[in-house]
Design an enzyme around this catalytic site. Structure first.
Site, PDB file in Angstrom:
ATOM      1  N   ARG A 156      -9.105   1.519   8.899  1.00  0.00           N
ATOM      2  CA  ARG A 156      -8.658   0.165   9.215  1.00  0.00           C
ATOM      3  C   ARG A 156      -9.669  -0.593  10.070  1.00  0.00           C
ATOM      4  O   ARG A 156      -9.422  -1.745  10.403  1.00  0.00           O
ATOM      5  CB  ARG A 156      -7.359   0.272  10.018  1.00  0.00           C
ATOM      6  CG  ARG A 156      -6.127  -0.238   9.307  1.00  0.00           C
ATOM      7  CD  ARG A 156      -4.950  -0.020  10.227  1.00  0.00           C
ATOM      8  NE  ARG A 156      -3.812  -0.797   9.870  1.00  0.00           N
ATOM      9  CZ  ARG A 156      -2.737  -0.315   9.255  1.00  0.00           C
ATOM     10  NH1 ARG A 156      -2.676   0.929   8.893  1.00  0.00           N
ATOM     11  NH2 ARG A 156      -1.721  -1.101   9.019  1.00  0.00           N
ATOM     12  N   ARG A 185      -0.222  -8.212  13.970  1.00  0.00           N
ATOM     13  CA  ARG A 185      -0.793  -7.312  12.964  1.00  0.00           C
ATOM     14  C   ARG A 185      -1.660  -8.074  11.975  1.00  0.00           C
ATOM     15  O   ARG A 185      -2.691  -7.572  11.536  1.00  0.00           O
ATOM     16  CB  ARG A 185       0.336  -6.583  12.223  1.00  0.00           C
ATOM     17  CG  ARG A 185       0.957  -5.512  13.090  1.00  0.00           C
ATOM     18  CD  ARG A 185       2.315  -5.130  12.593  1.00  0.00           C
ATOM     19  NE  ARG A 185       2.266  -4.430  11.333  1.00  0.00           N
ATOM     20  CZ  ARG A 185       3.281  -4.362  10.482  1.00  0.00           C
ATOM     21  NH1 ARG A 185       4.416  -4.981  10.761  1.00  0.00           N
ATOM     22  NH2 ARG A 185       3.162  -3.675   9.385  1.00  0.00           N
ATOM     23  N   LYS A 228       0.835  -1.216   0.000  1.00  0.00           N
ATOM     24  CA  LYS A 228       0.000   0.000   0.000  1.00  0.00           C
ATOM     25  C   LYS A 228       0.863   1.257   0.000  1.00  0.00           C
ATOM     26  O   LYS A 228       0.625   2.182  -0.764  1.00  0.00           O
ATOM     27  CB  LYS A 228      -0.926   0.040   1.235  1.00  0.00           C
ATOM     28  CG  LYS A 228      -1.877  -1.130   1.343  1.00  0.00           C
ATOM     29  CD  LYS A 228      -2.745  -1.025   2.590  1.00  0.00           C
ATOM     30  CE  LYS A 228      -1.979  -0.983   3.902  1.00  0.00           C
ATOM     31  NZ  LYS A 228      -1.212  -2.202   4.209  1.00  0.00           N
ATOM     32  N   ARG A 237      11.582  -5.908   5.038  1.00  0.00           N
ATOM     33  CA  ARG A 237      11.385  -4.459   4.864  1.00  0.00           C
ATOM     34  C   ARG A 237      12.404  -3.688   5.710  1.00  0.00           C
ATOM     35  O   ARG A 237      12.644  -4.001   6.866  1.00  0.00           O
ATOM     36  CB  ARG A 237       9.967  -4.063   5.274  1.00  0.00           C
ATOM     37  CG  ARG A 237       9.744  -2.561   5.243  1.00  0.00           C
ATOM     38  CD  ARG A 237       8.292  -2.183   5.128  1.00  0.00           C
ATOM     39  NE  ARG A 237       7.479  -2.587   6.263  1.00  0.00           N
ATOM     40  CZ  ARG A 237       6.160  -2.424   6.322  1.00  0.00           C
ATOM     41  NH1 ARG A 237       5.508  -1.878   5.302  1.00  0.00           N
ATOM     42  NH2 ARG A 237       5.487  -2.805   7.377  1.00  0.00           N
ATOM     43  N   ARG A 283      11.758  -1.831  11.261  1.00  0.00           N
ATOM     44  CA  ARG A 283      10.747  -1.321  12.190  1.00  0.00           C
ATOM     45  C   ARG A 283      10.494  -2.356  13.277  1.00  0.00           C
ATOM     46  O   ARG A 283      10.476  -3.542  13.012  1.00  0.00           O
ATOM     47  CB  ARG A 283       9.431  -1.058  11.429  1.00  0.00           C
ATOM     48  CG  ARG A 283       9.335   0.312  10.821  1.00  0.00           C
ATOM     49  CD  ARG A 283       8.213   0.461   9.828  1.00  0.00           C
ATOM     50  NE  ARG A 283       6.935  -0.107  10.238  1.00  0.00           N
ATOM     51  CZ  ARG A 283       5.823  -0.063   9.482  1.00  0.00           C
ATOM     52  NH1 ARG A 283       5.855   0.520   8.302  1.00  0.00           N
ATOM     53  NH2 ARG A 283       4.707  -0.591   9.903  1.00  0.00           N
TER      54      ARG A 283
HETATM   55  P1  ADP Z   1       2.350  -1.821   3.197  1.00  0.00           P
HETATM   56  O1  ADP Z   1       2.338  -0.315   3.242  1.00  0.00           O
HETATM   57  O2  ADP Z   1       1.109  -2.392   2.562  1.00  0.00           O
HETATM   58  O3  ADP Z   1       2.650  -2.451   4.520  1.00  0.00           O
HETATM   59  P2  ADP Z   1       4.885  -1.554   1.733  1.00  0.00           P
HETATM   60  O4  ADP Z   1       4.614  -0.691   0.549  1.00  0.00           O
HETATM   61  O5  ADP Z   1       5.610  -0.956   2.870  1.00  0.00           O
HETATM   62  O6  ADP Z   1       3.511  -2.275   2.215  1.00  0.00           O
HETATM   63  O7  ADP Z   1       5.683  -2.834   1.206  1.00  0.00           O
HETATM   64  C1  ADP Z   1       6.129  -3.857   2.115  1.00  0.00           C
HETATM   65  C2  ADP Z   1       7.509  -4.367   1.662  1.00  0.00           C
HETATM   66  O8  ADP Z   1       7.372  -5.066   0.426  1.00  0.00           O
HETATM   67  C3  ADP Z   1       8.519  -3.273   1.415  1.00  0.00           C
HETATM   68  O9  ADP Z   1       9.795  -3.754   1.817  1.00  0.00           O
HETATM   69  C4  ADP Z   1       8.467  -3.021  -0.085  1.00  0.00           C
HETATM   70  O10 ADP Z   1       9.699  -2.568  -0.610  1.00  0.00           O
HETATM   71  C5  ADP Z   1       8.112  -4.423  -0.616  1.00  0.00           C
HETATM   72  N1  ADP Z   1       7.224  -4.401  -1.780  1.00  0.00           N
HETATM   73  C6  ADP Z   1       6.188  -3.546  -2.022  1.00  0.00           C
HETATM   74  N2  ADP Z   1       5.577  -3.862  -3.196  1.00  0.00           N
HETATM   75  C7  ADP Z   1       6.222  -4.954  -3.687  1.00  0.00           C
HETATM   76  C8  ADP Z   1       6.051  -5.773  -4.865  1.00  0.00           C
HETATM   77  N3  ADP Z   1       5.081  -5.530  -5.762  1.00  0.00           N
HETATM   78  N4  ADP Z   1       6.881  -6.816  -5.043  1.00  0.00           N
HETATM   79  C9  ADP Z   1       7.858  -7.079  -4.138  1.00  0.00           C
HETATM   80  N5  ADP Z   1       8.080  -6.355  -3.009  1.00  0.00           N
HETATM   81  C10 ADP Z   1       7.272  -5.296  -2.777  1.00  0.00           C
HETATM   82  P1  ADP Z   2       1.424  -1.561   7.564  1.00  0.00           P
HETATM   83  O1  ADP Z   2       0.508  -1.101   6.494  1.00  0.00           O
HETATM   84  O2  ADP Z   2       2.710  -2.050   7.081  1.00  0.00           O
HETATM   85  O3  ADP Z   2       0.735  -2.496   8.511  1.00  0.00           O
HETATM   86  P2  ADP Z   2       1.398   1.082   8.828  1.00  0.00           P
HETATM   87  O4  ADP Z   2       2.614   1.884   8.734  1.00  0.00           O
HETATM   88  O5  ADP Z   2       0.222   1.453   8.007  1.00  0.00           O
HETATM   89  O6  ADP Z   2       1.842  -0.403   8.562  1.00  0.00           O
HETATM   90  O7  ADP Z   2       0.883   1.042  10.339  1.00  0.00           O
HETATM   91  C1  ADP Z   2       1.765   0.733  11.388  1.00  0.00           C
HETATM   92  C2  ADP Z   2       0.980   0.696  12.686  1.00  0.00           C
HETATM   93  O8  ADP Z   2       0.423   1.994  12.954  1.00  0.00           O
HETATM   94  C3  ADP Z   2      -0.209  -0.256  12.720  1.00  0.00           C
HETATM   95  O9  ADP Z   2       0.151  -1.599  13.036  1.00  0.00           O
HETATM   96  C4  ADP Z   2      -1.043   0.389  13.847  1.00  0.00           C
HETATM   97  O10 ADP Z   2      -0.497   0.123  15.120  1.00  0.00           O
HETATM   98  C5  ADP Z   2      -0.838   1.880  13.570  1.00  0.00           C
HETATM   99  N1  ADP Z   2      -1.862   2.396  12.651  1.00  0.00           N
HETATM  100  C6  ADP Z   2      -1.657   2.919  11.412  1.00  0.00           C
HETATM  101  N2  ADP Z   2      -2.813   3.274  10.847  1.00  0.00           N
HETATM  102  C7  ADP Z   2      -3.788   2.969  11.742  1.00  0.00           C
HETATM  103  C8  ADP Z   2      -5.200   3.067  11.734  1.00  0.00           C
HETATM  104  N3  ADP Z   2      -5.863   3.565  10.675  1.00  0.00           N
HETATM  105  N4  ADP Z   2      -5.879   2.641  12.833  1.00  0.00           N
HETATM  106  C9  ADP Z   2      -5.240   2.156  13.913  1.00  0.00           C
HETATM  107  N5  ADP Z   2      -3.923   2.018  13.980  1.00  0.00           N
HETATM  108  C10 ADP Z   2      -3.174   2.413  12.902  1.00  0.00           C
END
Ligand code: ADP
Ligand code: ADP
Length: 230
Positions: A102, A185, A27, A141, A174
């Protein structure tokens, strides 16, 4: 949702784009590209909360311990920060939401806040990725604590593999990308976020995108979908 006039004189809708998907679905990666392409802000609640933690604000002090354990931060806090953010002028021509809403309470809160009680004008994309690939992505990541850029040790390493390409900061893992927090999560996602797919399927324009492909391919689908609907 109001139409807006863009730089080239064409009109388009300012519909917010919501990216749904489990942790690791890509995302953040896609939201950054889409926002740059549409020339609108990317609103990432995870980034906003991590900024609050770094600044030591009351919000950050409340959110930090929950985030480290992989738990969600309370809905009222999230609705409050997103509500304030989307009222800023730069959101007038639209924005891309990453990581919000979320929970159902957040989705309902957001609907009341900007949709006048309906989600029909929102463009919602559900990014689908198999569980084993999510685990591979999250465990690899790496993150820049200065500019919040995201890398991956295998599929998107920085130039020297250690430092951020943009500002040279040492990349770190992280806390919530460590194994126990990741397990939490994913449980939180299944229990509290996955129900939003049905919520929006019935109330908005929701499309599914196969996120288990190279970043460019996923983006191309996303771009086409969003441009067709805005
Ligand atoms: P989210 O915000 O949904 O948690 P991220 O954009 O941070 O996801 O991506 C999670 C990890 O996967 C990161 O290390 C990113 O570089 C990698 N990643 C994102 N998109 C892809 C893809 N299409 N193929 C392989 N790795 C990806
Ligand atoms: P990812 O998409 O990789 O799970 P984010 O960076 O979006 O990670 O979120 C990291 C953390 O921040 C989540 O696990 C949660 O603890 C908090 N968080 C982010 N967005 C929200 C939300 N909309 N509601 C509640 N907690 C959130």
């Amino acid at each position: 949702m109001a139409d807006v006039r863009t730089g080239d004189g064409t009109r388009r809708s300012a519909a917010p784009v919501i990216l749904l998907g489990p942790p690791g679905a890509g995302k953040g990666t896609q939201a950054a590209r889409l926002a740059a392409h549409l020339r609108v802000p990317k609103i990432s609640t995870g980034d906003m909360l991590r900024e609050a933690i770094a600044a030591g604000t009351p919000l950050g002090r409340q959110a930090g311990p929950l985030m480290d354990k992989g738990q969600l931060v309370p809905d009222d806090l999230l609705n409050g920060i997103v509500g304030a953010r989307v009222q800023r002028d730069d959101c007038a021509t639209g924005y891309v939401l990453d990581g919000y809403p979320r929970t159902l309470r957040q989705a309902e809160g957001f609907e009341d806040l900007v949709g006048g009680g309906v989600s029909a004008g929102f463009v919602v994309v559900n990014v689908e990725v198999p569980r084993e690939e999510l685990l591979r992505r999250l465990s690899g990541r790496r993150w820049c604590p200065t500019c919040q850029s995201t890398y991956h040790v295998e599929s998107r390493a920085s130039r020297d593999g250690l430092h951020c390409d943009r500002d040279g900061t040492l990349l770190i893992q992280r806390e919530d990308d460590k194994e126990t927090a990741v397990a939490h999560r994913l449980v939180e996602y299944d229990r509290r976020t996955a129900p939003l797919i049905d919520f929006y399927r019935h109330r908005a324009r929701l499309s599914d995108v196969d996120g288990h492909r190279p970043v460019d391919e996923v983006f191309e689908d996303l771009r086409r979908l969003v441009e067709a609907q805005r």
